[in-house]
Motif scaffolding. Structure first.
Motif, PDB file in Angstrom:
ATOM      1  N   LEU A 282       0.802  -1.221   0.000  1.00 44.75           N
ATOM      2  CA  LEU A 282       0.000   0.000   0.000  1.00 44.75           C
ATOM      3  C   LEU A 282       0.840   1.279   0.000  1.00 44.75           C
ATOM      4  CD1 LEU A 282      -3.025  -0.734   2.352  1.00 44.75           C
ATOM      5  CD2 LEU A 282      -3.132   0.120   0.020  1.00 44.75           C
ATOM      6  N   ALA A 283       2.125   1.189  -0.262  1.00 43.94           N
ATOM      7  CA  ALA A 283       2.947   2.397  -0.326  1.00 43.94           C
ATOM      8  C   ALA A 283       2.360   3.351  -1.359  1.00 43.94           C
ATOM      9  CB  ALA A 283       4.384   2.041  -0.685  1.00 43.94           C
ATOM     10  N   PRO A 284       2.152   4.635  -1.022  1.00 48.57           N
ATOM     11  CA  PRO A 284       1.497   5.554  -1.959  1.00 48.57           C
ATOM     12  C   PRO A 284       2.267   5.772  -3.252  1.00 48.57           C
ATOM     13  CG  PRO A 284       2.312   6.721  -0.019  1.00 48.57           C
ATOM     14  CD  PRO A 284       2.443   5.272   0.271  1.00 48.57           C
ATOM     15  N   HIS A 285       3.610   5.727  -3.194  1.00 53.07           N
ATOM     16  CA  HIS A 285       4.436   5.916  -4.385  1.00 53.07           C
ATOM     17  C   HIS A 285       4.817   4.559  -4.964  1.00 53.07           C
ATOM     18  CE1 HIS A 285       4.676  10.185  -3.716  1.00 53.07           C
ATOM     19  NE2 HIS A 285       5.130   9.999  -2.500  1.00 53.07           N
ATOM     20  N   ALA A 286       4.675   4.428  -6.277  1.00 56.42           N
ATOM     21  CA  ALA A 286       4.920   3.150  -6.946  1.00 56.42           C
ATOM     22  C   ALA A 286       6.321   2.620  -6.693  1.00 56.42           C
ATOM     23  CB  ALA A 286       4.668   3.294  -8.447  1.00 56.42           C
ATOM     24  N   LYS A 287       7.307   3.513  -6.620  1.00 58.13           N
ATOM     25  CA  LYS A 287       8.700   3.083  -6.451  1.00 58.13           C
ATOM     26  C   LYS A 287       8.937   2.405  -5.103  1.00 58.13           C
ATOM     27  CE  LYS A 287      10.105   7.657  -4.763  1.00 58.13           C
ATOM     28  NZ  LYS A 287      10.476   7.223  -3.421  1.00 58.13           N
ATOM     29  N   ASP A 288       8.067   2.624  -4.133  1.00 53.91           N
ATOM     30  CA  ASP A 288       8.239   2.058  -2.793  1.00 53.91           C
ATOM     31  C   ASP A 288       7.495   0.746  -2.599  1.00 53.91           C
ATOM     32  OD1 ASP A 288       9.801   4.234  -2.054  1.00 53.91           O
ATOM     33  OD2 ASP A 288       8.067   5.406  -1.405  1.00 53.91           O
ATOM     34  N   ARG A 289       6.750   0.303  -3.608  1.00 52.48           N
ATOM     35  CA  ARG A 289       5.975  -0.942  -3.500  1.00 52.48           C
ATOM     36  C   ARG A 289       6.770  -2.130  -4.038  1.00 52.48           C
ATOM     37  NH1 ARG A 289       1.467   1.260  -7.056  1.00 52.48           N
ATOM     38  NH2 ARG A 289       1.238   3.277  -6.040  1.00 52.48           N
ATOM     39  N   PRO A 290       6.360  -3.361  -3.704  1.00 51.44           N
ATOM     40  CA  PRO A 290       6.935  -4.517  -4.392  1.00 51.44           C
ATOM     41  C   PRO A 290       6.600  -4.416  -5.875  1.00 51.44           C
ATOM     42  CG  PRO A 290       4.974  -5.140  -3.139  1.00 51.44           C
ATOM     43  CD  PRO A 290       5.305  -3.738  -2.745  1.00 51.44           C
ATOM     44  N   HIS A 291       7.495  -4.837  -6.723  1.00 48.31           N
ATOM     45  CA  HIS A 291       7.275  -4.709  -8.165  1.00 48.31           C
ATOM     46  C   HIS A 291       6.879  -6.012  -8.832  1.00 48.31           C
ATOM     47  CE1 HIS A 291       8.913  -0.550  -9.457  1.00 48.31           C
ATOM     48  NE2 HIS A 291       8.297  -0.478  -8.300  1.00 48.31           N
ATOM     49  N   SER A 292       6.687  -7.058  -8.041  1.00 49.95           N
ATOM     50  CA  SER A 292       6.196  -8.306  -8.617  1.00 49.95           C
ATOM     51  C   SER A 292       5.471  -9.103  -7.550  1.00 49.95           C
ATOM     52  CB  SER A 292       7.349  -9.135  -9.198  1.00 49.95           C
ATOM     53  OG  SER A 292       8.126  -9.697  -8.163  1.00 49.95           O
ATOM     54  N   ALA A 293       4.551  -9.951  -8.005  1.00 41.80           N
ATOM     55  CA  ALA A 293       3.840 -10.836  -7.072  1.00 41.80           C
ATOM     56  C   ALA A 293       4.815 -11.799  -6.412  1.00 41.80           C
ATOM     57  CB  ALA A 293       2.751 -11.601  -7.823  1.00 41.80           C
ATOM     58  N   GLU A 294       5.872 -12.157  -7.132  1.00 43.50           N
ATOM     59  CA  GLU A 294       6.884 -13.060  -6.569  1.00 43.50           C
ATOM     60  C   GLU A 294       7.559 -12.445  -5.348  1.00 43.50           C
ATOM     61  OE1 GLU A 294       9.118 -16.223  -5.738  1.00 43.50           O
ATOM     62  OE2 GLU A 294       7.540 -16.177  -7.258  1.00 43.50           O
ATOM     63  N   ASP A 295       7.803 -11.130  -5.394  1.00 46.10           N
ATOM     64  CA  ASP A 295       8.400 -10.445  -4.247  1.00 46.10           C
ATOM     65  C   ASP A 295       7.536 -10.618  -3.001  1.00 46.10           C
ATOM     66  OD1 ASP A 295      10.512  -9.542  -5.742  1.00 46.10           O
ATOM     67  OD2 ASP A 295       9.683  -7.559  -6.101  1.00 46.10           O
ATOM     68  N   VAL A 296       6.232 -10.465  -3.178  1.00 49.22           N
ATOM     69  CA  VAL A 296       5.323 -10.561  -2.036  1.00 49.22           C
ATOM     70  C   VAL A 296       5.228 -12.003  -1.548  1.00 49.22           C
ATOM     71  CG1 VAL A 296       3.011 -10.032  -1.191  1.00 49.22           C
ATOM     72  CG2 VAL A 296       4.012  -8.624  -2.992  1.00 49.22           C
ATOM     73  N   LEU A 297       5.130 -12.940  -2.485  1.00 49.77           N
ATOM     74  CA  LEU A 297       5.067 -14.351  -2.095  1.00 49.77           C
ATOM     75  C   LEU A 297       6.330 -14.767  -1.349  1.00 49.77           C
ATOM     76  CD1 LEU A 297       3.485 -15.831  -5.334  1.00 49.77           C
ATOM     77  CD2 LEU A 297       2.490 -15.949  -3.051  1.00 49.77           C
ATOM     78  N   ALA A 298       7.481 -14.267  -1.799  1.00 47.81           N
ATOM     79  CA  ALA A 298       8.736 -14.597  -1.127  1.00 47.81           C
ATOM     80  C   ALA A 298       8.715 -14.110   0.314  1.00 47.81           C
ATOM     81  CB  ALA A 298       9.906 -13.976  -1.886  1.00 47.81           C
ATOM     82  N   ARG A 299       8.173 -12.927   0.522  1.00 48.24           N
ATOM     83  CA  ARG A 299       8.102 -12.371   1.880  1.00 48.24           C
ATOM     84  C   ARG A 299       7.119 -13.172   2.741  1.00 48.24           C
ATOM     85  NH1 ARG A 299      11.815  -9.152   3.567  1.00 48.24           N
ATOM     86  NH2 ARG A 299      11.607  -7.939   1.655  1.00 48.24           N
ATOM     87  N   LEU A 300       5.977 -13.543   2.158  1.00 48.45           N
ATOM     88  CA  LEU A 300       4.946 -14.238   2.930  1.00 48.45           C
ATOM     89  C   LEU A 300       5.351 -15.669   3.267  1.00 48.45           C
ATOM     90  CD1 LEU A 300       1.706 -13.072   1.103  1.00 48.45           C
ATOM     91  CD2 LEU A 300       2.339 -12.538   3.447  1.00 48.45           C
ATOM     92  N   THR A 301       6.054 -16.309   2.339  1.00 48.58           N
ATOM     93  CA  THR A 301       6.399 -17.716   2.538  1.00 48.58           C
ATOM     94  C   THR A 301       7.824 -17.895   3.014  1.00 48.58           C
ATOM     95  OG1 THR A 301       6.968 -17.888   0.184  1.00 48.58           O
ATOM     96  CG2 THR A 301       4.735 -18.488   0.822  1.00 48.58           C
ATOM     97  N   ARG A 302       8.473 -16.746   3.357  1.00 48.37           N
ATOM     98  CA  ARG A 302       9.829 -16.761   3.910  1.00 48.37           C
ATOM     99  C   ARG A 302      10.851 -17.359   2.962  1.00 48.37           C
ATOM    100  NH1 ARG A 302       9.860 -15.372   9.173  1.00 48.37           N
ATOM    101  NH2 ARG A 302       7.889 -15.462  10.313  1.00 48.37           N
ATOM    102  N   ARG A 303      10.563 -17.247   1.641  1.00 48.11           N
ATOM    103  CA  ARG A 303      11.591 -17.627   0.683  1.00 48.11           C
ATOM    104  C   ARG A 303      12.494 -16.442   0.442  1.00 48.11           C
ATOM    105  NH1 ARG A 303       7.188 -19.426  -2.347  1.00 48.11           N
ATOM    106  NH2 ARG A 303       7.625 -17.884  -3.947  1.00 48.11           N
ATOM    107  N   LYS A 304      13.680 -16.687  -0.059  1.00 50.63           N
ATOM    108  CA  LYS A 304      14.617 -15.607  -0.344  1.00 50.63           C
ATOM    109  C   LYS A 304      14.085 -14.803  -1.505  1.00 50.63           C
ATOM    110  CE  LYS A 304      19.422 -14.557  -1.400  1.00 50.63           C
ATOM    111  NZ  LYS A 304      20.757 -15.094  -1.710  1.00 50.63           N
ATOM    112  N   GLY A 305      13.912 -13.515  -1.327  1.00 56.30           N
ATOM    113  CA  GLY A 305      13.397 -12.657  -2.370  1.00 56.30           C
ATOM    114  C   GLY A 305      14.418 -11.615  -2.763  1.00 56.30           C
TER     115      GLY A 305
END
Length: 510
Positions: A282-305
């Protein structure tokens, strides 16, 4: 795909129950939107239920008296209607390629009645919006059961260069048996929105990121991730987030983000791991958000991102202090495109008027220089035009000038002069200037620290709805007032002197 009301007549301009499209029979309406109607149907050939989506943009087209045919509302609407129809077909071709369980699957495309129809799998269940109406909020387990499958689906469609652009609770369908499914990719809706702004509903308030509100916003996977984060925010807090343009506007003025971070709003109910991920999305500026769904999945599932550590808004300090950095429109896009001919012409016209001495045009020209609208970004030029407009008594220019001087943007930092200009703007009723002046008095920045003055300006801004002023006012009001020790010391000295006088008189008498 959720079950709707049983309708036997053309309610909402819809096809009547019992109408036929080849082997498909209309059973009832599942949903009505600004760009079409979705029905539950029955396939007599395969003897199964289906979902049928009809292209019917209500701003451009209407049903004729025969109850079936769809026609443009006017000759002027025809080209837009036909363009959207072509994109509706493109949507069918795109969705037919995906076999993921969490992405809606299209089986057929039918052209009939002057319009077109998508035939999709019918699923039993309800939308996430319906569940939230009933339950209010979800548990962490329920939220993860929605978030992870949708991210896995987005990972596939984003890899093919496809964006959804309208993720929200109403477009996530919860199957009774199986993972949730993402509905309504809306290629036609987006195409029409880019071609004409006469249609409403291009962006769903609260769920669409800032880059979707303008034609120049650079969209990508981060756009869908913001909307999915906004949906999760609703799931975990029971309400939709503050609209993205409102967040950006407040942040540009140096005030705190009006959206309370979910790490605070849902603290104690969910793990910090999940909450920080949602705030990152939810970062208001695009540059501060994750740039791929893989980035978020890595964070949620504790994989190396490969993504950076999520940037999460921290809790309010004692009172908010103006930032020493810049926050601007240009910063929200990784690379802003060059101005269009139309923007360049608008810039030249504004400059010609500003050079004639009109304060409003001088202020607008300053903003064009500051945010790179119609010209290259130039903070020094912005400051020059703000000085000219402020000298003529333009309140907004005085407030902006004060902020730039305070932050040292385009010039050396000067808190004293900044306070003078903010004071002029605050006296004119500029709510942002009132808030910032309150902070300067509260912290002794450019002025002598004065709690009474801070409370005065915070109060004025708070009464007009400034969220930061309301917060700081509450903080100051909650602080215990320190009582001065001098009255007690003075009283003690007087008592001691009095005791000494009495003692000496008694001694002489003795």
């Amino acid at each position: 795909m959720s079950r709707g009301p049983d309708v036997s007549t053309g309610l909402h301009g819809a096809l009547a129950v019992g109408s036929r499209l080849e082997s498909y029979e209309i059973a009832n309406i599942l949903g009505v939107g600004g760009f079409g109607i979705t029905y539950k149907g029955y396939d007599h050939d395969l003897r199964r239920d289906v979902a049928i989506k009809e292209y019917l943009p209500n701003g451009l087209a209407q049903r004729t008296a025969d109850g079936t045919t769809v026609v443009p509302r006017s000759d002027n609407d025809r080209k837009h209607y036909e363009y959207g129809l072509k994109q509706f077909l493109e949507e069918a071709r795109i969705l037919a390629k995906f076999k993921e369980r969490s992405i809606v699957h299209v089986n057929r495309f039918i052209e009939a009645n002057g319009t077109a129809y998508l035939v999709m799998d019918y699923e039993d269940g309800e939308s996430l919006a319906e569940q939230l109406k009933r339950s209010g909020v979800l548990t962490e387990a329920e939220a993860r059961a929605i978030l992870v499958p949708i991210l896995e689906g987005l990972r596939v469609v984003h890899a093919k260069g496809v964006l959804h652009r309208d993720i929200k609770p109403g477009n996530i369908f919860l199957r009774k048996d199986g993972p949730p499914v993402l509905l309504d990719f809306g290629a036609a809706r987006q195409a029409l929105g880019e071609q004409t702004r006469t249609l409403t509903g291009i962006v769903t308030p609260g769920y669409g990121p800032f880059e979707q509100y303008g034609s120049l916003g650079r969209q990508g996977p981060w756009t869908d991730l913001y909307a999915l984060g906004a949906t999760m925010y609703h799931c975990l807090t029971g309400r939709a987030p503050v609209e993205a343009p409102d967040r950006i506007t407040v942040l540009q003025e140096g005030a705190p983000d009006p959206l309370k971070p979910v790490v605070e709003a849902a603290a104690g109910r969910c793990s910090r791991e999940l909450l920080t991920v949602v705030d990152w999305m939810l970062a208001p500026h695009a540059k501060d958000r994750p740039h791929s769904a893989e980035d978020v999945l890595a964070r949620l599932t504790r994989r190396k991102g490969t993504s950076p550590e999520p940037r999460v808004a921290s809790a309010f300090p004692k009172t908010q202090v103006m930032s020493g950095g810049t926050t601007d429109v240009a910063a929200e896009r990784p690379s802003a495109p060059p101005p269009t001919k139309e923007q360049a012409r608008a810039f030249e016209a504004c400059r010609a008027t500003a050079e004639q001495g009109e304060a409003a045009a001088q202020y607008e020209l300053a903003m064009m220089h500051a945010y790179g609208r119609g010209t290259a970004r130039d903070e020094s030029a912005a400051l020059e035009w703000l000085r000219k407009a402020a000298a003529q008594g333009h309140g907004a220019a005085q407030g902006k000038l004060g902020l730039m001087l305070f932050r040292g943007i385009g010039t050396a930092k000067d808190e004293v002069v900044a306070a003078e200009w903010l004071g002029k703007a605050a006296e004119r009723g500029d709510i942002v200037a009132q808030f910032n002046l309150g902070m300067m008095y509260a912290h002794g920045l450019g002025v002598q620290q004065d709690l009474a003055q801070a409370l005065k300006w915070y109060q004025l801004a708070a009464e007009r709805g400034h969220a930061g002023a309301q917060t700081n006012l509450q903080v100051l009001a909650a602080q215990p007032r320190r009582r001065s020790r001098w009255p007690w010391i003075s009283a003690l000295v007087v008592l001691c002197l009095l005791a000494l006088v009495i003692a000496r008189r008694l001694w002489w008498r003795a």
